[in-house]
Scaffold this motif. Structure first.
Motif, PDB file in Angstrom:
ATOM      1  N   GLU A   1       0.944  -1.442  -0.065  1.00  0.00           N
ATOM      2  CA  GLU A   1       0.063  -0.311  -0.001  1.00  0.00           C
ATOM      3  C   GLU A   1       1.104   1.248   0.328  1.00  0.00           C
ATOM      4  OE1 GLU A   1      -3.893   2.210   2.605  1.00  0.00           O
ATOM      5  OE2 GLU A   1      -2.375   0.130   3.387  1.00  0.00           O
ATOM      6  N   GLU A   2       1.128   1.420   0.858  1.00  0.00           N
ATOM      7  CA  GLU A   2       2.921   2.246   0.807  1.00  0.00           C
ATOM      8  C   GLU A   2       3.228   2.847  -0.480  1.00  0.00           C
ATOM      9  OE1 GLU A   2       5.736   1.556   3.802  1.00  0.00           O
ATOM     10  OE2 GLU A   2       4.188   1.784   5.215  1.00  0.00           O
ATOM     11  N   LEU A   3       3.695   1.479  -0.894  1.00  0.00           N
ATOM     12  CA  LEU A   3       4.524   1.438  -2.749  1.00  0.00           C
ATOM     13  C   LEU A   3       3.391   2.166  -3.467  1.00  0.00           C
ATOM     14  CD1 LEU A   3       6.908  -1.746  -2.416  1.00  0.00           C
ATOM     15  CD2 LEU A   3       7.822   0.606  -2.548  1.00  0.00           C
ATOM     16  N   HIS A   4       2.202   1.447  -3.966  1.00  0.00           N
ATOM     17  CA  HIS A   4       1.735   1.857  -5.145  1.00  0.00           C
ATOM     18  C   HIS A   4       0.172   2.558  -4.319  1.00  0.00           C
ATOM     19  CE1 HIS A   4       4.216  -0.186  -7.850  1.00  0.00           C
ATOM     20  NE2 HIS A   4       4.743  -1.564  -6.389  1.00  0.00           N
ATOM     21  N   GLY A   5      -0.248   2.301  -3.457  1.00  0.00           N
ATOM     22  CA  GLY A   5      -1.744   3.007  -2.994  1.00  0.00           C
ATOM     23  C   GLY A   5      -2.436   2.085  -3.110  1.00  0.00           C
ATOM     24  N   ARG A   6      -2.534   0.822  -3.789  1.00  0.00           N
ATOM     25  CA  ARG A   6      -3.815  -0.223  -4.023  1.00  0.00           C
ATOM     26  C   ARG A   6      -2.886  -1.750  -4.384  1.00  0.00           C
ATOM     27  NH1 ARG A   6      -2.208   0.863  -9.152  1.00  0.00           N
ATOM     28  NH2 ARG A   6      -2.483  -0.108 -11.201  1.00  0.00           N
ATOM     29  N   LEU A   7      -4.051  -3.038  -4.762  1.00  0.00           N
ATOM     30  CA  LEU A   7      -3.080  -3.678  -4.306  1.00  0.00           C
ATOM     31  C   LEU A   7      -4.336  -4.758  -5.576  1.00  0.00           C
ATOM     32  CD1 LEU A   7      -1.258  -6.510  -4.270  1.00  0.00           C
ATOM     33  CD2 LEU A   7      -3.397  -6.766  -2.623  1.00  0.00           C
ATOM     34  N   ASP A   8      -3.973  -5.052  -6.457  1.00  0.00           N
ATOM     35  CA  ASP A   8      -4.955  -5.889  -7.820  1.00  0.00           C
ATOM     36  C   ASP A   8      -5.000  -7.294  -8.037  1.00  0.00           C
ATOM     37  OD1 ASP A   8      -5.492  -3.469  -9.039  1.00  0.00           O
ATOM     38  OD2 ASP A   8      -3.653  -3.092  -9.767  1.00  0.00           O
ATOM     39  N   GLY A   9      -3.602  -7.771  -7.640  1.00  0.00           N
ATOM     40  CA  GLY A   9      -3.218  -9.423  -7.430  1.00  0.00           C
ATOM     41  C   GLY A   9      -3.103  -9.581  -6.139  1.00  0.00           C
TER      42      GLY A   9
END
Length: 252
Positions: free
Chosen positions: A79-87
């Protein structure tokens, strides 16, 4: 490459070797930003450098699957790196000391529970929470052909992998309204370091696995990763709750 994962952020456990390392390279080639997790961070960093050198996006995070705190911290790092998780490809596992049911010790059983079952339970819940915040996603769990039938050589391993199949199916039903798909794969004999360790402990096991596989050989790790990549992509948008054999016909 077909770019079937372009724009997706994907978290991979057990990414330092074997199927996980193959998945890291493949997913990045297919356009995903990958976050690789494992206890072996030195190996992870080598893979990250390789992916970046080819123009991909990759990061590494330390992960101890026997620690719920470590699992949650790793997903917080995504979350810190990308702000989301898709898979998420929950691939990390440990094999037990081979041996029959009546000689399998409490320590083996506990380790199998912590790493091959509880860790997935914890990871899936943390992953789903982050996916819900982004509108959905997809999870793939690596089980085993040994979860589908009697497993005299690895009884605790097979039992925990069968339990993993159950929570995979339950999660698929539970989280479908939140647009989260959950599937599992059950690889057969695959040429990984885990199989090498089993062969060292039980000489001849590779020959026995090969002989029982209709296609007459062990799988390469990338062949398993290809199925996970498809399940994580939008091309598998109507697939959820499936436990898919990837075993060269050995389970037929």
């Amino acid at each position: 490459m077909t770019d079937m994962l372009t724009g997706k952020v994907i978290f991979i456990t057990g990414a330092s070797r074997g199927i996980g390392a193959a998945a890291a390279r493949l997913f990045a080639q297919e356009g995903a930003a990958v976050v690789l997790a494992s206890r072996g961070t030195e190996a992870l960093e080598r893979i990250v450098k390789e992916i970046r050198a080819e123009g991909g996006v990759a990061d590494a995070v330390a992960l101890d699957l026997s620690s719920t705190e470590s699992i949650r911290a790793a997903i917080s790092r995504v979350e810190e790196l990308h702000g989301r998780l898709d898979g998420a490809f929950n691939n990390g596992a440990v094999i037990q000391q081979p041996g029959p049911l009546d000689t399998t010790g409490d320590e083996d059983i506990q380790q199998q529970f912590e790493v091959n079952f509880r860790a997935h339970w914890t990871a899936m819940n943390a992953e789903a929470a982050l996916m819900r915040a982004g509108g959905g996603g997809a999870i793939v769990n690596t089980s085993s052909i040994g979860s589908r039938r009697a497993n005299p050589a690895l009884p605790a391993y097979g039992a925990m992998k069968r339990a993993l199949n159950s929570i995979t199916e339950t999660a698929a039903v539970t989280w479908a309204p939140q647009h989260i798909r959950v599937n599992g794969i059950t690889p057969g004999g695959t040429a990984t370091e885990m199989i090498d360790a089993w062969e060292a402990a039980t000489p001849g096991v590779v020959d026995r696995i090969t002989a029982s596989t209709p296609m007459g050989r062990m799988a390469e790790p990338r062949e398993i990763a290809e199925v996970a990549a498809w399940l994580l992509s939008d091309r598998a948008s109507w697939v959820s709750g499936a436990i898919i054999p990837v075993d060269g016909g050995a389970g037929a």
